[in-house]
Design an enzyme around this catalytic site. Structure first.
Site, PDB file in Angstrom:
ATOM      1  CB  SER A 190      -0.970  -0.410   0.917  1.00 19.75           C
ATOM      2  OG  SER A 190      -1.740   0.419   1.210  1.00 19.75           O
ATOM      3  CG  ASP A 360      -6.661  -3.700  -3.196  1.00 22.76           C
ATOM      4  OD1 ASP A 360      -7.285  -2.245  -2.628  1.00 22.76           O
ATOM      5  OD2 ASP A 360      -5.800  -4.128  -2.649  1.00 22.76           O
ATOM      6  CG  HIS A 393      -5.348  -2.796   0.307  1.00 25.79           C
ATOM      7  ND1 HIS A 393      -5.128  -2.143  -0.310  1.00 25.79           N
ATOM      8  CD2 HIS A 393      -4.594  -2.388   1.522  1.00 25.79           C
ATOM      9  CE1 HIS A 393      -3.774  -1.310  -0.033  1.00 25.79           C
ATOM     10  NE2 HIS A 393      -3.995  -1.094   1.198  1.00 25.79           N
TER      11      HIS A 393
END
Ligand SMILES: *[C@@H]1O[C@H](CO)[C@@H](O)[C@H](O)[C@H]1NC(C)=O
Ligand SMILES: *[C@@H]1O[C@H](CO)[C@@H](O)[C@H](O)[C@H]1NC(C)=O
Ligand SMILES: *[C@@H]1O[C@H](CO)[C@@H](O)[C@H](O)[C@H]1NC(C)=O
Length: 418
Positions: A190, A360, A393
């Site tokens: 991320s 995601d 995620h």
């Protein structure tokens, strides 16, 4: 709370969006139905309460605590797992290659240690013969220190991810490079991918980094497909700073949770469903791990950092922090617009492994597409791209299937870099 009523619902939702972008995945499969307002009650125990002791040595691994001071005075804590549990039977006995693990926003290095040793990336890498280094960026629980600034002061929180590019990442990479005398393999998740991409695009760190694996890569954020993501993309960020100031954004703190409670009620939305809709459905989380995770995370970040991230959502380009006026930008950058990070400038022969998920909602498939387009001139044999249809995620860091699907591929990729 009167001020809240005056806010347009657009910005209200956008703040909710920002908060939950990263927080929610860990909640979605939680055994008890938690809202965004609860479950974050662990106290900050301060320095040296020991991530090594609580999350690593309990599993029978060696672990060392390091600290490094950035050139702007932030004192960061770093953990090292130098070898596997059985002396790293799966890997070389000597010359272990260093790997630096860089977490995302609103979490810290514990993120890599949440599952059992057989499922957690940090311990899997150690067991495969790597020398594992775990970063904790400024403001997170174990890195809440500065040579002069008080972490409870607004001055301490005057930074965005630009500063992680300029100050934290160089300090971390230098530490590992100096301690091991070797070039480093990097794994980011991320925001940990964002700061690496931004650095590499400016030619920074690339001389000390051997290769990089980027999980849930985040560079562009304008295609979050859900209704809420769309709202976030059009958000006015100024109201957020009016309420919190450019200071600490502590998702466990009462101001933020009170704020969210009021907002969810006022907006007439079930925040639980809303956040699920926003962030995507993780396929493969263990409910006990999620509960455990919630005891450690989320961590603080700076409000300014969230504003910067929301600028990326809004603007659809990757730029340095926008000071909001031509004059201020001129004063900071010598240009009226914030300078862009140009990812096409990442050296084309730099080994990159990208893994992204079809579910995601934060690292959206279309936004990853823009990133891949930036990399279209990359040497084909130096760019490994993996698409996992069912992953969202959090699956990339705490998914119970991630060892087979993702980490084993990364290990092969690292070994292939010689
Ligand atoms: C925050 O840091 C910037 C430099 O990055 C500086 O220009 C600004 O005055 C600082 N703001 C505050 C409130 O200290
Ligand atoms: C989930 O976590 C619990 C507690 O750590 C563990 O006992 C269990 O085996 C895990 N389940 C799976 C499928 O990994
Ligand atoms: C990025 O850099 C490339 C070549 O270095 C250049 O052709 C391109 O115009 C740049 N893009 C932006 C948005 O500045």
């Amino acid at each position: 709370m009167a001020v809240l009523r005056k806010l347009p619902s657009l910005s209200i939702l956008s703040l909710v969006a920002l908060v939950i972008l990263v927080v929610e995945p860990y909640e979605s499969l939680s055994s008890s139905r938690k809202s965004v307002h609860s479950g974050f009650k662990t106290d900050y125990n301060g320095v040296g309460s020991g991530m090594c002791a609580s999350a690593v040595t309990v599993h029978g691994y060696k672990c060392q605590e390091f600290e490094v001071t950035t050139d702007d005075g932030y004192i960061l804590s770093v953990q090292r797992i130098p070898e596997g549990r059985v002396g790293g039977a799966g890997g070389p006995k000597t010359n272990r290659q260093p790997v630096l693990l860089q977490h995302g926003v609103l979490v810290d290095g514990v993120t890599w240690l949440q599952n059992s040793p057989a499922q957690s990336p940090a311990m899997i890498l150690a067991d495969n013969g790597f020398d594992v280094w775990i970063s904790n960026v400024r403001g997170t629980r174990y890195s809440r220190r500065h040579v002069t600034l008080d972490p409870d002061s607004a001055d301490y929180w005057n930074w965005t991810w630009d500063d992680l590019v300029v100050h934290d990442l160089p300090a971390l990479v230098d530490l590992v490079f100096k301690q091991t005398g070797q070039k480093i393999h990097y794994i980011g998740h991320s925001m940990g991918t964002l700061i690496a991409l931004a650095s590499f695009s400016e030619g920074k760190q690339i001389d000390k980094v051997k290769s990089a694996a980027l999980l849930s890569p985040v560079a562009y954020l304008s295609h979050m497909t859900t209704a809420l993501g769309d709202v976030a993309a059009r958000a006015f960020v100024s109201e957020i700073t009016t309420i919190f100031g450019l200071a600490e954004f502590n998702p466990r703190g009462e101001p933020v949770s009170d704020f969210l409670k009021v907002l969810c009620a006022q907006a007439g939305v079930d925040c639980y469903d809303l956040i699920t809709a926003l962030t995507g459905k993780n396929c493969c989380l263990n409910a006990s791990t999620v509960d455990h995770f919630l005891k450690n995370e989320p961590q603080s970040t700076s409000t300014k950092n969230l504003v910067h991230l929301s600028q990326t959502v809004r603007d659809g380009v990757l730029s340095k922090y926008d000071y909001g006026s031509n004059d201020f930008n001129q004063a900071h950058y010598g240009e009226t617009k914030p300078p862009r990070y140009n990812l096409t400038n990442i050296p084309h022969d730099f080994p990159l492994f990208l893994s992204y998920g079809g579910q995601d909602a934060l690292s959206d498939v279309q936004d990853v597409g823009i990133l891949l387009d930036n990399l279209k001139y990359h040497d084909v044999e130096k760019l490994h791209v993996q698409y996992i249809k069912d992953y969202a995620h959090a699956d990339f860091i705490i998914g119970i299937t991630a060892k087979d699907i993702v980490y084993n591929q990364i290990i092969s990729f690292f070994r292939n870099q010689g």
